[in-house]
Design an enzyme around this catalytic site. Sequence first.
Site, PDB file in Angstrom:
ATOM      1  N   ARG A   1       0.840  -1.206   0.000  1.00 28.59           N
ATOM      2  CA  ARG A   1       0.000   0.000   0.000  1.00 28.59           C
ATOM      3  C   ARG A   1       0.869   1.247   0.000  1.00 28.59           C
ATOM      4  NH1 ARG A   1      -1.236   1.561   4.755  1.00 28.59           N
ATOM      5  NH2 ARG A   1      -1.918  -0.491   5.465  1.00 28.59           N
TER       6      ARG A   1
ATOM      7  N   TYR B   1     -18.870  16.885 -12.268  1.00 26.37           N
ATOM      8  CA  TYR B   1     -19.187  15.470 -12.397  1.00 26.37           C
ATOM      9  C   TYR B   1     -20.106  15.056 -11.237  1.00 26.37           C
ATOM     10  CZ  TYR B   1     -18.437  10.435 -12.460  1.00 26.37           C
ATOM     11  OH  TYR B   1     -18.626   9.088 -12.472  1.00 26.37           O
TER      12      TYR B   1
ATOM     13  N   ASP C   1     -10.202  19.625 -12.171  1.00 25.81           N
ATOM     14  CA  ASP C   1     -10.468  18.282 -12.690  1.00 25.81           C
ATOM     15  C   ASP C   1     -10.194  18.342 -14.189  1.00 25.81           C
ATOM     16  OD1 ASP C   1     -11.563  15.958 -13.769  1.00 25.81           O
ATOM     17  OD2 ASP C   1     -13.154  15.842 -12.266  1.00 25.81           O
TER      18      ASP C   1
ATOM     19  N   LYS D   1     -10.776   7.466 -17.784  1.00 28.45           N
ATOM     20  CA  LYS D   1     -11.176   8.055 -19.049  1.00 28.45           C
ATOM     21  C   LYS D   1      -9.989   8.106 -20.020  1.00 28.45           C
ATOM     22  CE  LYS D   1     -14.803   8.323 -16.509  1.00 28.45           C
ATOM     23  NZ  LYS D   1     -15.150   9.491 -15.705  1.00 28.45           N
TER      24      LYS D   1
HETATM   25  C1  LIG Z   1     -15.473   9.772 -14.316  1.00 26.28           C
HETATM   26  C2  LIG Z   1     -15.152  11.101 -13.753  1.00 26.28           C
HETATM   27  C3  LIG Z   1     -14.780  11.263 -12.413  1.00 26.28           C
HETATM   28  C4  LIG Z   1     -14.805  10.124 -11.426  1.00 26.28           C
HETATM   29  O1  LIG Z   1     -13.834   9.163 -11.723  1.00 26.28           O
HETATM   30  P1  LIG Z   1     -13.983   7.601 -11.406  1.00 26.28           P
HETATM   31  O2  LIG Z   1     -12.714   7.048 -11.961  1.00 26.28           O
HETATM   32  O3  LIG Z   1     -15.215   7.113 -12.088  1.00 26.28           O
HETATM   33  O4  LIG Z   1     -14.070   7.476  -9.921  1.00 26.28           O
HETATM   34  C5  LIG Z   1     -14.434  12.523 -11.979  1.00 26.28           C
HETATM   35  N1  LIG Z   1     -14.449  13.582 -12.813  1.00 26.28           N
HETATM   36  C6  LIG Z   1     -14.795  13.472 -14.104  1.00 26.28           C
HETATM   37  C7  LIG Z   1     -14.811  14.680 -14.971  1.00 26.28           C
HETATM   38  C8  LIG Z   1     -15.161  12.233 -14.628  1.00 26.28           C
HETATM   39  O5  LIG Z   1     -15.531  12.129 -15.919  1.00 26.28           O
END
Ligand SMILES: *Cc1c(COP(=O)(O)O)cnc(C)c1O
Length: 384
Positions: free
Chosen positions: A46, A98, A170, A195
């Site tokens: 970890r 999100y 983000d 993503k």
């Molecule tokens: C998918 C997403 C998240 C969350 O991420 P996960 O990997 O699903 O936990 C946060 N911000 C944006 C813009 C996203 O598209």
Amino acid sequence: MGFSTDAVHAGQEHEKVTGAVITPIFQTSTYAQSGPGEHTGYEYGRTQNPTREALEKNVATLESAAHGIAFSSGLAATSTIAQLFEKGDHIVATENVYGGTYRFFTQVMGKFGLQMSWVDTSAVEQVVAALRPETRMVFIETPTNPLLVLSDIRAIADVCRERGILLAVDNTFLSPYFQRPLELGADISMHSMTKYLNGHSDVVGGIVLTNNDEVAEKLRYLQNAVGAVPSPFDAWLVLRATKTLALRMQAHGRNAQKIAEYLTERDDIEQVIYPGLPSHPQYELAQRQHLTPYEEFGSGGMVTFIVESFERARTILQKMRLFTLAESLGGVESLVCHPASMTHASVPKEMREKIGLTDGLIRLSVGVEDADDLIEDLRQAMQG
Ligand SMILES: *Cc1c(COP(=O)(O)O)cnc(C)c1O
């Protein structure tokens, strides 16, 4: 080094024992110690893992960051950022973030006494108006999902720096290929690696990037203390994927630009939203803030368009063959999503209408297939 060179090489030295060119998957939970308290720098899985470290260095380099800290999901990254703060601290955030981010800050952090203000961060003056003496962070998402509204990172960074407030961005929707928030003055950039960074729809992961040594030290501590770490195999898969990030983003952007232009030419569509189109209300900001020449590679892989009704949207979605109807985005395969009934179904209809998220809105995550095939799929789906 250039972005593509870094994407292939940064963080990855040939493995010392065998010379393996590719960083191995160090699938181990613990490491042998030569004597009590004498170890190689690796004690427990970890706390330290060489595959994860290679990924962290790789993505940090791509974002012009000194530090990268990886997590088991994008939300684990966000939740660890939130744990930098204390009861009574105040955060200003983009109102249309999100959905999972909104749910986390309101439903989970709310009960720990973290105060939130949700504002339209595309208007810098709204950010300024929401600041309080106890504000510790401004958290923005740009572009937003699915309306692709931009916030001016540099302008907000200037406001935050003057007051000693952290700015976190983000950066999931554009990846470091199209946008590098730290270069524009942000303190923290974060991603859902699920993503574009991974890009193959087979890993859930997250990462936080920063040049602030103090923030990095706290996040590194929390990564271990809270424990939301990615598995070595997932870290390896994302590291494999970032090697082609530039190539993939170029293909995503090129295809998205072509599709946005095709949709604009049709007279049965009410609105096409894409930051690479001169008709985007913030086209000028997009050109300043997003990287790479537009004429060639567009401005990200997400395209949103609006048709007149839910019925029309449903017919189109049912006829699409190449675009798969699914949530998520950023993979090599093209996906289509109907936010009003899928990702944003939990947002009340009046609220959806208020922000422009109508029932006829369709969101495309444009993949890396041949643009002609994607356009043909859209054309046949909209026929008749
Ligand atoms: C998918 C997403 C998240 C969350 O991420 P996960 O990997 O699903 O936990 C946060 N911000 C944006 C813009 C996203 O598209």
